[in-house]
Design a protein around this motif. Sequence first.
Motif, PDB file in Angstrom:
ATOM      1  N   GLU A 147       0.851  -1.194   0.000  1.00  0.00           N
ATOM      2  CA  GLU A 147       0.000   0.000   0.000  1.00  0.00           C
ATOM      3  C   GLU A 147       0.886   1.243   0.000  1.00  0.00           C
ATOM      4  OE1 GLU A 147      -2.993  -0.682   3.060  1.00  0.00           O
ATOM      5  OE2 GLU A 147      -3.054   1.498   3.284  1.00  0.00           O
ATOM      6  N   ALA A 148       0.569   2.232  -0.814  1.00  0.00           N
ATOM      7  CA  ALA A 148       1.389   3.454  -0.853  1.00  0.00           C
ATOM      8  C   ALA A 148       0.500   4.686  -0.909  1.00  0.00           C
ATOM      9  CB  ALA A 148       2.304   3.417  -2.074  1.00  0.00           C
ATOM     10  N   ARG A 149       1.036   5.805  -0.400  1.00  0.00           N
ATOM     11  CA  ARG A 149       0.339   7.095  -0.460  1.00  0.00           C
ATOM     12  C   ARG A 149       1.297   8.135  -1.009  1.00  0.00           C
ATOM     13  NH1 ARG A 149      -3.274   4.490   0.953  1.00  0.00           N
ATOM     14  NH2 ARG A 149      -4.670   4.615   2.724  1.00  0.00           N
ATOM     15  N   VAL A 199       9.852   4.439  -7.696  1.00  0.00           N
ATOM     16  CA  VAL A 199       9.328   5.184  -6.547  1.00  0.00           C
ATOM     17  C   VAL A 199      10.411   5.348  -5.486  1.00  0.00           C
ATOM     18  CG1 VAL A 199       6.868   4.610  -6.749  1.00  0.00           C
ATOM     19  CG2 VAL A 199       8.403   3.018  -5.622  1.00  0.00           C
ATOM     20  N   LEU A 233       9.129   3.612   4.208  1.00  0.00           N
ATOM     21  CA  LEU A 233       8.157   2.593   4.591  1.00  0.00           C
ATOM     22  C   LEU A 233       7.814   2.756   6.065  1.00  0.00           C
ATOM     23  CD1 LEU A 233       6.737   0.181   3.261  1.00  0.00           C
ATOM     24  CD2 LEU A 233       8.513  -1.263   4.189  1.00  0.00           C
ATOM     25  N   GLN A 263       2.907   0.730   5.122  1.00  0.00           N
ATOM     26  CA  GLN A 263       2.431   1.791   4.228  1.00  0.00           C
ATOM     27  C   GLN A 263       3.638   2.594   3.749  1.00  0.00           C
ATOM     28  OE1 GLN A 263       0.129   5.385   5.430  1.00  0.00           O
ATOM     29  NE2 GLN A 263      -1.563   4.279   4.477  1.00  0.00           N
ATOM     30  N   PHE A 264       3.720   2.691   2.457  1.00  0.00           N
ATOM     31  CA  PHE A 264       4.873   3.323   1.813  1.00  0.00           C
ATOM     32  C   PHE A 264       4.493   4.780   1.511  1.00  0.00           C
ATOM     33  CE2 PHE A 264       7.793   2.584  -2.154  1.00  0.00           C
ATOM     34  CZ  PHE A 264       8.794   3.313  -1.541  1.00  0.00           C
ATOM     35  N   LEU A 321       5.289   7.997  -0.272  1.00  0.00           N
ATOM     36  CA  LEU A 321       6.134   8.327  -1.419  1.00  0.00           C
ATOM     37  C   LEU A 321       6.534   9.802  -1.435  1.00  0.00           C
ATOM     38  CD1 LEU A 321       4.196   6.459  -4.272  1.00  0.00           C
ATOM     39  CD2 LEU A 321       5.966   5.577  -2.763  1.00  0.00           C
TER      40      LEU A 321
END
Length: 366
Positions: A48-50, A70, A74, A82-83, A85
């Motif tokens: 999952e990333a934001r 990217v 983390l 949750q990554f 960015l």
Amino acid sequence: MTKLFVSDLQGKEEIESIFLVKIFNTMEGKDGKKYFNIILTDSSGDLEARLWQYSPEIEKNITKSTFVRVKGKLNFYQGRKQFILTLIEKVPESEVNTDDFVMKSVEDPEVMFKKLLTIIESLSDVYIRDLLKNIVTDGEIARRLKTWQAGKSIHHAYRSGLLEHILSCTQLAQTLSKHYHVNPNYVIAGCILHDLCKIYELTDGINVEYTEEGKLVGHLVKGLEIVDRFSYKIRNFPHYTKMHLKHILLAHHGEYEYGSPKIPQTSEAYLVHLIDLMDSKMGTLDLIKKTDSATGHWSGFVKHLDRIVYKSDLPFYPEYIQDEEERYPQPTVTVSPVQSPKPRSAPIPEPKTSLSKMLGGYKVEE
Ligand SMILES: [Fe+2]
Ligand SMILES: [Fe+2]
């Protein structure tokens, strides 16, 4: 740049690598500010990333199925990786090794295919044996069967997953039809043919989708077409054999509400349905254990199974415990969800009513 795999990421670290975008959504926060909600993926799992900094340029360039470089950190959010960015940019497909981004069966498809043919050769009903042999050795069917997934995202949703599911069901059919004294020819044929037409229902490639034929016709009805098409080529193929094979295919989802136009009305059809159900559920559990990104023993909520799943190995004692104090230790457990869990030394607590109670006996380090 060295490729970092999702399964190797431990958390609280700076990361720079290439992933495939599985889901890309523009969201709006409570303050009205836009941000990007992204699921990145590779052959080892999802992440999952934001990206909190909205940019119309990024919104235009990055879509589902884009390869991206990217950069970011983390973190953990509500027990999940949750990554966050700081950079995302498109990478041309020609610059990546696409094998790094596609999950595959751990079994060799050629070996699985040979095992399937050996089982077909062993059948005692000459018409069913010839029908199955002609179907699976058809050039285009064999090619697709060796690579296709069994589903878009739920069970056996990886390259060659369909063949893995079909072979697994067929091996169960050999054992269980003997156990329940039912005709193994029909149970084995049902297990081989029940989902075979997913090769027409789903696309191949990096992002699997339903085909138009899959949406409009589906694998149950396509299965009947295959039986007709190949049985017409076999001289004197018995009408009643064909009818019972068709019933098994039409009934394999078990209930009307799960898309079966008929419910199983023969022992053989019922057994095919139960084997399919068992193998798909166990396949789903296996995939969750390998890919779920929540830390600790428990997965996040799995909608398809309507539960959370315990991901670690259960306690195992090959030898007796030597003295009293060792029976109830309070272990400190660190488990990475995508790696083999460490051996445990304590018995499992009795099932309790809430997750916090269930974890009460353990100190879980995250
Ligand atoms: Fe099916
Ligand atoms: Fe199936």
